[in-house]
Design a protein around this motif. Structure first.
Motif, mmCIF file in Angstrom:
data_model
loop_
_atom_site.group_PDB
_atom_site.id
_atom_site.type_symbol
_atom_site.label_atom_id
_atom_site.label_comp_id
_atom_site.label_asym_id
_atom_site.label_seq_id
_atom_site.Cartn_x
_atom_site.Cartn_y
_atom_site.Cartn_z
ATOM 1 N N SER A 38 0.832 -1.199 0.000
ATOM 2 C CA SER A 38 0.000 0.000 0.000
ATOM 3 C C SER A 38 0.872 1.256 0.000
ATOM 4 C CB SER A 38 -0.941 -0.004 1.204
ATOM 5 O OG SER A 38 -1.733 -1.183 1.197
ATOM 6 N N ARG A 52 -4.892 2.677 2.209
ATOM 7 C CA ARG A 52 -4.682 2.569 3.645
ATOM 8 C C ARG A 52 -3.480 1.685 3.963
ATOM 9 N NH1 ARG A 52 -8.817 0.525 7.417
ATOM 10 N NH2 ARG A 52 -10.329 1.204 5.863
ATOM 11 N N THR A 60 -5.615 -5.928 4.617
ATOM 12 C CA THR A 60 -6.228 -5.836 3.294
ATOM 13 C C THR A 60 -6.665 -7.227 2.835
ATOM 14 O OG1 THR A 60 -4.475 -4.224 2.915
ATOM 15 C CG2 THR A 60 -5.883 -4.728 1.052
ATOM 16 N N ASP A 76 -4.582 -3.352 -5.467
ATOM 17 C CA ASP A 76 -3.846 -3.709 -4.257
ATOM 18 C C ASP A 76 -4.411 -5.055 -3.789
ATOM 19 O OD1 ASP A 76 -2.219 -3.540 -1.993
ATOM 20 O OD2 ASP A 76 -3.455 -2.030 -0.986
HETATM 21 MG MG LIG Z 1 -1.837 -2.963 2.358
#
Ligand SMILES: [Mg+2]
Ligand SMILES: Nc1nc2c(ncn2[C@@H]2O[C@H](COP(=O)(O)OP(=O)(O)OP(=O)(O)O)[C@@H](O)[C@H]2O)c(=O)[nH]1
Length: 197
Positions: A38, A52, A60, A76
């Motif tokens: 990220s 984030r 995530t 992501d």
């Molecule tokens: Mg991440």
């Protein structure tokens, strides 16, 4: 060189079925939990808090889509290898990510991240084997290189190259500190997006 004029969050999908429709090409980012995915995406996009980041690994758990310049996507992907993640979360990683990487026709390349200070784990190596088997175009990156000295970096890249069986020159050293590797990585991403080798 791509200039980032706009970048915004689009959606989080639990599987390939929930991914955006349309024909924009996309670049995905994967690696073990906490490797810096990220942070790297935010750095590439020059947007501090767009994606984030957290000091708690394993957060995530979805395919997170970001639209760039209303022309392509960054995705992501959830991190792997977080031992303390709930079993259900760990078990859903493989079908989610493998399903996405095999089935997503607009995927142009996967940016694969390794932490400079760690030897590639069994999960890293299994994932790399699978990527090679499936012939997923892969851009290997070594993250957090600000954490080591220049000499140590050379040594670590050599070690990571040996363990993965990939040539050391294939790895782009990257750090959010000083945006090291920023233009080199954009260069590789641009050519993947435009379909050059
Ligand atoms: Mg991440
Ligand atoms: N020193 C340094 N720290 C970094 C760098 N990139 C990321 N970090 C730190 O590493 C931690 C994890 O970064 P994230 O970007 O959230 O990692 P991630 O791979 O997205 O993690 P998950 O989404 O949880 O899988 C954070 O504390 C970041 O501040 C870097 O280049 N240098």
């Amino acid at each position: 060189m791509i200039k980032v004029n706009s970048a915004h969050f689009v959606l989080s999908a639990p599987s390939i079925k929930g991914c955006p429709v349309g024909d924009w090409p996309e670049i995905a980012f994967a690696g073990r939990s906490n490797v810096g995915k990220s942070s790297l995406i935010n750095c590439l996009l020059n947007r501090k808090g767009l994606v984030r980041t957290s000091s708690t690994p394993g957060r995530t758990q979805l395919l997170n889509y970001f639209a760039i310049n209303e022309a392509f996507y960054f995705v992501d992907l959830p991190g792997y290898g977080f031992a303390r993640a709930p079993r259900a979360v760990r078990e859903q990683w493989q079908p989610m990510v493998h399903g996405y990487l095999m089935g997503r026709r607009s995927l142009r390349a996967l940016v694969w991240l390794l932490d400079v200070r760690r030897d590639p784990s069994r999960e890293d190596l299994e994932f790399l084997d699978w990527l090679e088997e499936q012939q997923v175009p892969t851009i290997p990156v070594i993250t957090k290189v600000d954490k080591v000295s220049r000499n140590e970096l050379t040594r670590r890249v050599g070690r990571i190259a040996t363990v993965t069986g990939l040539a050391g020159e294939l790895f782009t050293p990257f750090s959010v500190v000083g945006r090291r590797g920023h233009s080199e990585l954009w260069e590789l991403i641009s050519s993947a997006l435009s379909g050059e080798d």
